[in-house]
Design a protein around this motif. Structure first.
Motif, PDB file in Angstrom:
ATOM      1  N   THR A 223     -33.691  14.392 -51.109  1.00  0.00           N
ATOM      2  CA  THR A 223     -32.273  14.611 -50.833  1.00  0.00           C
ATOM      3  C   THR A 223     -32.092  14.546 -49.332  1.00  0.00           C
ATOM      4  O   THR A 223     -32.983  14.954 -48.574  1.00  0.00           O
TER       5      THR A 223
ATOM      6  N   THR B 150     -29.324  15.627 -46.409  1.00  0.00           N
ATOM      7  CA  THR B 150     -28.107  16.390 -46.128  1.00  0.00           C
ATOM      8  C   THR B 150     -27.923  16.520 -44.626  1.00  0.00           C
ATOM      9  O   THR B 150     -28.857  16.304 -43.856  1.00  0.00           O
ATOM     10  N   SER B 151     -26.722  16.914 -44.236  1.00  0.00           N
ATOM     11  CA  SER B 151     -26.476  17.222 -42.826  1.00  0.00           C
ATOM     12  C   SER B 151     -27.245  18.476 -42.476  1.00  0.00           C
ATOM     13  O   SER B 151     -27.372  19.391 -43.294  1.00  0.00           O
TER      14      SER B 151
ATOM     15  N   LEU C 293     -29.914  15.313 -39.562  1.00  0.00           N
ATOM     16  CA  LEU C 293     -30.092  15.175 -40.998  1.00  0.00           C
ATOM     17  C   LEU C 293     -31.328  15.945 -41.434  1.00  0.00           C
ATOM     18  O   LEU C 293     -32.284  16.090 -40.668  1.00  0.00           O
ATOM     19  N   THR C 294     -31.318  16.401 -42.677  1.00  0.00           N
ATOM     20  CA  THR C 294     -32.485  17.045 -43.263  1.00  0.00           C
ATOM     21  C   THR C 294     -32.895  16.254 -44.488  1.00  0.00           C
ATOM     22  O   THR C 294     -32.076  15.995 -45.368  1.00  0.00           O
TER      23      THR C 294
ATOM     24  N   ARG D 108     -35.257  16.436 -47.652  1.00  0.00           N
ATOM     25  CA  ARG D 108     -36.062  17.354 -48.478  1.00  0.00           C
ATOM     26  C   ARG D 108     -36.828  16.531 -49.503  1.00  0.00           C
ATOM     27  O   ARG D 108     -36.248  15.713 -50.203  1.00  0.00           O
TER      28      ARG D 108
ATOM     29  N   PHE E 275     -22.429   8.325 -42.255  1.00  0.00           N
ATOM     30  CA  PHE E 275     -22.833   9.718 -42.431  1.00  0.00           C
ATOM     31  C   PHE E 275     -23.052  10.403 -41.080  1.00  0.00           C
ATOM     32  O   PHE E 275     -22.670  11.531 -40.873  1.00  0.00           O
TER      33      PHE E 275
END
Length: 168
Positions: free
Chosen positions: A101, A103-104, A112-113, A115, A144
């Motif tokens: 995933t 995400t911000s 961004l992260t 995972r 994004f």
């Protein structure tokens, strides 16, 4: 006559000294140095970063799915296509990286992260750079975030420090 001989000797000495200095300029001969392989694939598509001769190489692939960062990372985790392998391109990203995933980041860094279910700290430097550059480029393509955003990779073993793509 002595003056002429001295003049000729000085001239010959000067020419010899000039020749020695020019020959010993410190540049050593070397083999041909080749550049990175050219970008492969169509002119538009998703950007993946593979490894060629130990360095990151940008490869463009046609987009068959939405170019969302998680989808592009799934392509990266699948490894090089046959034509890319024939060009000597490889990947150090483990096949088990997918699913991920993206995400911000929770902070205000604009980062961004990523995972993943695989160990983040065990990734090689090239694998980390491949992931960071690929996800940053995909996130920028989809609006994004920008391509210089820091990326943090988080796995079950913890998180790697935020990093920016070293070649953007």
């Amino acid at each position: 006559m002595t003056g002429r001989r001295t003049g000729h000797a000085l001239l010959a000495g000067g020419l010899l000294l000039g020749t020695l200095l020019a020959a010993g300029c410190g540049v050593r001969p070397s083999a041909v140095i080749t550049g990175r392989p050219a970008v492969s694939g169509p002119g538009q598509g998703v950007a993946l970063y593979l490894v060629g001769q130990g360095e990151l190489v940008l490869v463009l692939r046609s987009a068959t799915a939405e170019p969302a960062p998680a989808n592009v990372l799934a392509l990266l985790a699948a490894g090089p296509e046959e034509t890319e392998r024939r060009q000597g391109l490889t990947s150090e990203v483990p096949a088990g990286l997918d699913p991920v995933t993206v995400t911000s980041a929770a902070d205000q860094s604009g980062g961004l992260t990523v995972r993943t279910t695989t160990a983040a700290r065990a990734l090689s430097v090239n694998a980390v750079n491949q992931i960071v550059c690929t996800v940053a480029d995909a996130a920028a393509q989809t609006g994004f975030t920008n391509s210089s955003a820091p990326v943090t990779i988080v796995g079950p073993d913890g998180a790697r420090p935020p990093q920016r793509c070293p070649i953007s």
